[in-house]
Design an enzyme around this catalytic site. Structure first.
Site, PDB file in Angstrom:
ATOM      1  CE1 TYR A  14      -3.884  -2.215   0.583  1.00 58.56           C
ATOM      2  CE2 TYR A  14      -2.607  -3.169   2.374  1.00 58.56           C
ATOM      3  CZ  TYR A  14      -3.687  -3.209   1.525  1.00 58.56           C
ATOM      4  OH  TYR A  14      -4.573  -4.244   1.602  1.00 58.56           O
ATOM      5  CG  HIS A  19      -6.979   5.038   1.027  1.00 60.46           C
ATOM      6  ND1 HIS A  19      -7.764   6.168   1.135  1.00 60.46           N
ATOM      7  CD2 HIS A  19      -7.695   4.050   1.628  1.00 60.46           C
ATOM      8  CE1 HIS A  19      -8.896   5.874   1.756  1.00 60.46           C
ATOM      9  NE2 HIS A  19      -8.874   4.590   2.077  1.00 60.46           N
ATOM     10  CE1 TYR A  64      -4.296  -3.442   5.867  1.00 64.41           C
ATOM     11  CE2 TYR A  64      -4.429  -4.487   8.023  1.00 64.41           C
ATOM     12  CZ  TYR A  64      -3.907  -4.439   6.735  1.00 64.41           C
ATOM     13  OH  TYR A  64      -2.997  -5.389   6.336  1.00 64.41           O
ATOM     14  CG  ASN A  66     -12.350   0.960   6.505  1.00 63.35           C
ATOM     15  OD1 ASN A  66     -11.962   1.940   5.879  1.00 63.35           O
ATOM     16  ND2 ASN A  66     -13.002  -0.024   5.934  1.00 63.35           N
ATOM     17  CG  ASP A  91      -7.247   9.343   0.734  1.00 64.24           C
ATOM     18  OD1 ASP A  91      -7.231   9.071   1.945  1.00 64.24           O
ATOM     19  OD2 ASP A  91      -8.008   8.761  -0.068  1.00 64.24           O
ATOM     20  CG  ASN A 112     -15.002   4.150   5.143  1.00 67.69           C
ATOM     21  OD1 ASN A 112     -16.082   4.665   5.421  1.00 67.69           O
ATOM     22  ND2 ASN A 112     -14.865   3.286   4.148  1.00 67.69           N
TER      23      ASN A 112
END
Length: 189
Positions: A14, A19, A64, A66, A91, A112
């Site tokens: 990632y 993100h 993560y 969320n 972002d 989120n």
């Protein structure tokens, strides 16, 4: 004391995603302040440094996107940082690529990570540094778009955005959110 939280997802797969621009900005701030290496604590990667004469805690939540609020809430509680001294870098698909906007309070606008922070802190009254990554094309799902790396042609623009966002965070700490918003939100990209 200030808590500077950059949002993203853990893991090398990632690292260059849209993100993860919050993580990129935190890494730039760590470089600028000569912060010691990040260490695992409170469900995030944490370091401490100073901007001007103000102590700052740098946090990259590692549970993560969320679930970002968990690490932010634990860290604010431990360091007794008020929401008014919390800066969240994330972002934003509602801003065109390369655009930067500062905001104090408000809703989550569908993000989120911000939603999680509001829920876990119990307040929306923190400062946001919104980094524009643009919207996906009509054929691409939003989740796939933000979890994709910046395209080759966007690399330079993303690097400029990371530097400008780091400048904005430093300005928030040095001069306060209102002065920083007056300076950075007037810019025309």
């Amino acid at each position: 004391m200030w808590l500077l939280a950059g949002l993203g997802n853990p893991g090398s797969e990632y690292a260059r995603n849209r993100h993860n621009i919050g993580f990129m900005v935190l890494e730039e701030l760590a470089r600028r302040t000569s912060a010691p290496g990040f260490r695992e604590k409170f469900g995030g990667a944490l370091s401490q440094a100073a901007i001007s004469d103000d102590k700052v805690v740098l946090l990259k939540p590692m549970e993560y996107m969320n679930l970002s609020g968990r690490a932010v809430a634990r860290t604010t509680s431990f360091f007794q940082v008020d929401a008014a001294h919390l800066v969240v870098v994330h972002d934003d698909i509602d801003l065109e690529m390369g655009r930067l906007r500062l905001k104090l309070g408000g809703g989550h606008a569908g993000h989120n990570g911000v939603r999680s922070i509001i829920a876990d802190l119990g307040t929306p009254d923190f400062i946001r540094v919104r980094c524009g990554v643009g919207r996906p094309g009509a054929r691409m799902d939003v989740a796939n778009y933000v979890l994709a790396d910046f395209q080759k042609g966007e690399g330079e623009e993303a690097a400029i955005l990371v530097n400008e966002a780091a400048d904005a965070v430093e300005e928030i700490v040095k001069s306060g959110p209102t002065a920083a918003m007056n300076r950075y939100n007037k810019r025309i990209s």
